[in-house]
Design a protein around this motif. Structure first.
Motif, PDB file in Angstrom:
ATOM      1  N   LYS A  78       0.853  -1.186   0.000  1.00  9.69           N
ATOM      2  CA  LYS A  78       0.000   0.000   0.000  1.00  9.69           C
ATOM      3  C   LYS A  78       0.891   1.239   0.000  1.00  9.69           C
ATOM      4  N   THR A  79       0.942   1.915  -1.144  1.00  3.14           N
ATOM      5  CA  THR A  79       1.787   3.106  -1.274  1.00  3.14           C
ATOM      6  C   THR A  79       0.987   4.263  -1.881  1.00  3.14           C
ATOM      7  N   PRO A  80      -0.106   4.687  -1.254  1.00  2.00           N
ATOM      8  CA  PRO A  80      -0.972   5.712  -1.857  1.00  2.00           C
ATOM      9  C   PRO A  80      -0.290   7.061  -2.060  1.00  2.00           C
ATOM     10  N   ASN A  81       0.579   7.451  -1.142  1.00  2.00           N
ATOM     11  CA  ASN A  81       1.235   8.748  -1.277  1.00  2.00           C
ATOM     12  C   ASN A  81       2.257   8.757  -2.398  1.00  2.00           C
ATOM     13  N   LEU A  82       3.009   7.674  -2.534  1.00  2.00           N
ATOM     14  CA  LEU A  82       3.967   7.579  -3.625  1.00  2.00           C
ATOM     15  C   LEU A  82       3.253   7.387  -4.960  1.00  2.00           C
ATOM     16  N   ASP A  83       2.130   6.704  -4.951  1.00  2.00           N
ATOM     17  CA  ASP A  83       1.340   6.575  -6.176  1.00  2.00           C
ATOM     18  C   ASP A  83       0.824   7.945  -6.622  1.00  2.00           C
ATOM     19  N   ARG A  84       0.420   8.756  -5.645  1.00  2.00           N
ATOM     20  CA  ARG A  84      -0.008  10.132  -5.951  1.00  2.00           C
ATOM     21  C   ARG A  84       1.153  10.939  -6.520  1.00  2.00           C
ATOM     22  N   LEU A  85       2.336  10.781  -5.904  1.00  3.91           N
ATOM     23  CA  LEU A  85       3.519  11.471  -6.418  1.00  3.91           C
ATOM     24  C   LEU A  85       3.831  11.033  -7.844  1.00  3.91           C
ATOM     25  N   ALA A  86       3.668   9.744  -8.130  1.00  3.93           N
ATOM     26  CA  ALA A  86       3.962   9.222  -9.465  1.00  3.93           C
ATOM     27  C   ALA A  86       3.102   9.910 -10.523  1.00  3.93           C
ATOM     28  N   LYS A  87       1.844  10.185 -10.187  1.00  7.64           N
ATOM     29  CA  LYS A  87       0.948  10.841 -11.136  1.00  7.64           C
ATOM     30  C   LYS A  87       1.316  12.299 -11.367  1.00  7.64           C
ATOM     31  N   GLN A  88       2.133  12.846 -10.474  1.00  6.61           N
ATOM     32  CA  GLN A  88       2.565  14.237 -10.598  1.00  6.61           C
ATOM     33  C   GLN A  88       3.980  14.345 -11.159  1.00  6.61           C
ATOM     34  N   SER A  89       4.579  13.205 -11.493  1.00  8.38           N
ATOM     35  CA  SER A  89       6.011  13.148 -11.776  1.00  8.38           C
ATOM     36  C   SER A  89       6.316  12.597 -13.165  1.00  8.38           C
ATOM     37  N   VAL A  90       7.584  12.713 -13.518  1.00 12.07           N
ATOM     38  CA  VAL A  90       8.166  11.894 -14.574  1.00 12.07           C
ATOM     39  C   VAL A  90       8.669  10.620 -13.909  1.00 12.07           C
ATOM     40  N   ARG A  91       8.270   9.477 -14.428  1.00 13.24           N
ATOM     41  CA  ARG A  91       8.757   8.196 -13.904  1.00 13.24           C
ATOM     42  C   ARG A  91       9.802   7.658 -14.864  1.00 13.24           C
ATOM     43  N   ALA A  92      11.028   7.518 -14.377  1.00  8.06           N
ATOM     44  CA  ALA A  92      12.112   6.977 -15.200  1.00  8.06           C
ATOM     45  C   ALA A  92      12.074   5.461 -15.143  1.00  8.06           C
ATOM     46  N   THR A  93      11.967   4.826 -16.291  1.00 13.74           N
ATOM     47  CA  THR A  93      11.848   3.368 -16.344  1.00 13.74           C
ATOM     48  C   THR A  93      13.194   2.660 -16.351  1.00 13.74           C
ATOM     49  N   GLN A  94      14.267   3.409 -16.604  1.00 13.89           N
ATOM     50  CA  GLN A  94      15.605   2.817 -16.582  1.00 13.89           C
ATOM     51  C   GLN A  94      16.525   3.686 -15.731  1.00 13.89           C
ATOM     52  N   ALA A  95      16.222   3.745 -14.459  1.00 14.79           N
ATOM     53  CA  ALA A  95      17.053   4.483 -13.511  1.00 14.79           C
ATOM     54  C   ALA A  95      17.978   3.489 -12.808  1.00 14.79           C
ATOM     55  N   TYR A  96      19.237   3.862 -12.675  1.00 15.12           N
ATOM     56  CA  TYR A  96      20.243   2.963 -12.112  1.00 15.12           C
ATOM     57  C   TYR A  96      20.971   3.603 -10.943  1.00 15.12           C
ATOM     58  N   VAL A  97      21.470   2.744 -10.066  1.00 15.70           N
ATOM     59  CA  VAL A  97      22.422   3.143  -9.039  1.00 15.70           C
ATOM     60  C   VAL A  97      23.810   2.711  -9.481  1.00 15.70           C
ATOM     61  N   SER A  98      24.832   3.247  -8.851  1.00 15.50           N
ATOM     62  CA  SER A  98      26.205   2.941  -9.269  1.00 15.50           C
ATOM     63  C   SER A  98      26.748   1.676  -8.628  1.00 15.50           C
ATOM     64  N   ASP A  99      25.963   1.063  -7.736  1.00 17.58           N
ATOM     65  CA  ASP A  99      26.382  -0.190  -7.105  1.00 17.58           C
ATOM     66  C   ASP A  99      25.146  -0.881  -6.537  1.00 17.58           C
ATOM     67  N   PRO A 100      25.132  -2.219  -6.507  1.00 18.60           N
ATOM     68  CA  PRO A 100      23.967  -2.935  -5.978  1.00 18.60           C
ATOM     69  C   PRO A 100      23.986  -3.143  -4.472  1.00 18.60           C
ATOM     70  N   THR A 101      24.789  -2.370  -3.737  1.00 21.38           N
ATOM     71  CA  THR A 101      24.778  -2.433  -2.281  1.00 21.38           C
ATOM     72  C   THR A 101      24.737  -1.020  -1.700  1.00 21.38           C
ATOM     73  N   CYS A 102      24.327  -0.944  -0.434  1.00 26.42           N
ATOM     74  CA  CYS A 102      23.940   0.326   0.197  1.00 26.42           C
ATOM     75  C   CYS A 102      25.026   1.391   0.196  1.00 26.42           C
ATOM     76  N   GLY A 103      26.184   1.087   0.797  1.00 23.76           N
ATOM     77  CA  GLY A 103      27.207   2.098   1.011  1.00 23.76           C
ATOM     78  C   GLY A 103      27.814   2.643  -0.268  1.00 23.76           C
ATOM     79  N   PRO A 104      28.309   1.765  -1.164  1.00 22.25           N
ATOM     80  CA  PRO A 104      28.878   2.283  -2.411  1.00 22.25           C
ATOM     81  C   PRO A 104      27.863   3.057  -3.249  1.00 22.25           C
ATOM     82  N   SER A 105      26.618   2.594  -3.253  1.00 27.78           N
ATOM     83  CA  SER A 105      25.575   3.314  -3.984  1.00 27.78           C
ATOM     84  C   SER A 105      25.450   4.740  -3.467  1.00 27.78           C
TER      85      SER A 105
END
Length: 460
Positions: free
Chosen positions: A49-76
């Motif tokens: 249940k993410t109603p607030n983020l769903d609301r934000l999504a309707k007000q936003s550009v949603r990037a379908t190919q967004a990446y982080v620079s590492d698949p773990t917390c600290g380096p990212s």
């Protein structure tokens, strides 16, 4: 002829409107921790249940190919904070060593984001911003690595990588995970931590609403430990085990995001505030019951499920609401983007790997923000050139995928394109020789565990 008495109010009105239009935008970065790619309503989840983020999504550009620079917390986070591939300054192998961490370098609090690296807050300070971080720092436990010594003006959170969402009855074994207000003012939270972080962000916004601010809200939800309130758990009677707890933790994070968004409205700041929501890496399926489908892989793997993340960005009047952007972008882009919208001279940014993505997201620029992207950990290395993705492993032949046609990475094209494999092997090596050696490394057995984890979740 217009009389001056009648003309003056009109002139003043035009000047005021012009000044308001030129005001630097506030920036709010809502940053989740270990969330599954599929675990949002705006990505199709019917369990979460993410109603607030769903609301934000309707007000936003949603990037379908967004990446982080590492698949773990600290380096990212190190990449996000510096706008640079963190491997360039030796922050490669894994998270900053914690208390008694099993690494082949100096343990404890004495390692972190190198002091010579400027952070996003350092750059924003140059153009008049006040910056705050709430929640998880994870860039070094020693005082010299503290957020307030790395450009931030306000801090309420913890220096380490994971802690309880409730108050500890006694100090935690790892001192990095004590909750801290400011500098060395340790006080355990008196309410569920995710809600507390929203309260602190709201307070900061109220106190700084007359000047441009950057609020980095680094939630530790939905990272382990799996802890939620009874009230939130009760909202998911049909779920069980860790999946139930994850849903409750996600609900709390969504509520916190909603509180911050509503407060921007209350203070009349929404129209002049850039809001971004994203995540630090893919969901660690085994640890928090997250779901990354339709992407293969999980946290710590270099499959898409480890490095591709949900991404929403809202800037009223500048970006078109309820649209998608389908070319690859990176959290490395935050620093140059924020600096540019804050009035900084982009020509000063000569040593970054990120780019200002606003011209791309707004449609002013049609080219790719990044023709080539890299990832690396130990012997593993990934190169994405256009829509080709090359993955080099320590224990098997390299793989090759066309991500535009196969985002789940199920069709290995390596044998069909041997020349491209050779070319991308060389591209990987040419990049690697420009990097610093890792400042700390995990014991090798952990690399084996990552490979086994990748194989376990090879199919979404």
């Amino acid at each position: 002829m217009i009389k001056m008495k009648k003309f003056l109010p009109l002139l003043l009105s035009i000047v005021c409107l012009s000044a308001a239009g030129q005001k630097k935008p506030n920036i709010v970065l809502l940053f989740a921790d270990d969330a599954g790619y599929a675990d949002f309503g705006f990505h199709g989840s019917t369990e979460m249940k993410t109603p607030n983020l769903d609301r934000l999504a309707k007000q936003s550009v949603r990037a379908t190919q967004a990446y982080v620079s590492d698949p773990t917390c600290g380096p990212s986070r190190a990449g996000l904070l510096t706008g640079k591939y963190q491997q360039r300054f030796g922050y490669e192998e894994n998270n900053v060593p914690g208390f008694m961490s099993p690494v082949s370098a100096a343990d404890g609090l004495e390692m972190g984001l190198p002091l010579e690296e400027k952070t996003i807050a350092d750059y924003l300070k140059k153009v008049g911003y006040t910056s705050a971080i709430f929640g998880k720092w994870h860039q070094g436990g020693a005082d010299r690595f503290h957020p307030l010594k790395r450009g931030f003006d306000t801090f309420a959170g913890f220096r380490g990588g994971a802690r309880s969402f409730f108050a500890y009855p006694k100090p935690p074994a790892d001192p990095q995970n004590k909750f801290e207000y400011g500098f060395n003012n340790f006080q355990e939270p008196q309410k569920y931590l995710t809600d507390l972080l929203a309260d602190e962000a709201v307070k900061f916004i109220s106190e700084n609403k007359e000047k441009p601010f950057f609020a980095y809200v680094a939630f530790n939800a939905v990272h382990t430990p799996m802890e939620a309130t009874e009230e939130d758990l009760a909202q998911f009677p049909n779920l069980k085990g860790d999946r139930k707890v994850a849903a409750a933790m996600m609900l709390a994070m969504d509520r916190a995001c909603g509180k911050i968004l509503d407060h921007l409205d209350k203070e009349g700041l929404t129209e002049n505030t850039i809001v971004i929501f994203t995540n630090d890496n893919g969901g660690p399926i085994e640890h928090n019951a997250s779901i990354n489908a339709p992407l293969a892989g999980a946290k710590a793997s270099h499959l898409e499920g480890g490095i591709r993340v949900p991404f929403l960005i809202k800037w009223p009047g500048h970006l078109t609401a309820n649209t998608t952007y389908d070319l690859p972008i990176s959290t490395l882009d935050f620093l140059p983007t924020f600096y540019a919208v804050g009035g900084g001279n982009s020509k000063e940014l000569t040593d970054l790997d990120g780019v200002d993505i606003m011209p791309f997201l707004s449609g002013k620029e049609e080219a790719r923000p990044h023709e080539i992207m890299y990832w690396k950990k130990d012997a593993r290395c990934v190169v994405r050139e256009g829509d080709w993705k090359f993955i080099r492993y320590p224990d098997r032949p390299a793989e090759l995928f066309r991500i535009d046609k196969d985002r789940s990475e199920q069709v290995n094209l390596a044998t069909q394109y041997p020349d491209r494999i050779k070319e991308m092997y060389k591209m990987a090596f040419d990049w690697e020789v420009t990097l610093e050696r890792p400042r700390w490394m995990l014991q090798k057995k952990y690399e084996q565990l990552d490979i086994e984890l990748m194989d376990r979740y090879r199919h979404p």
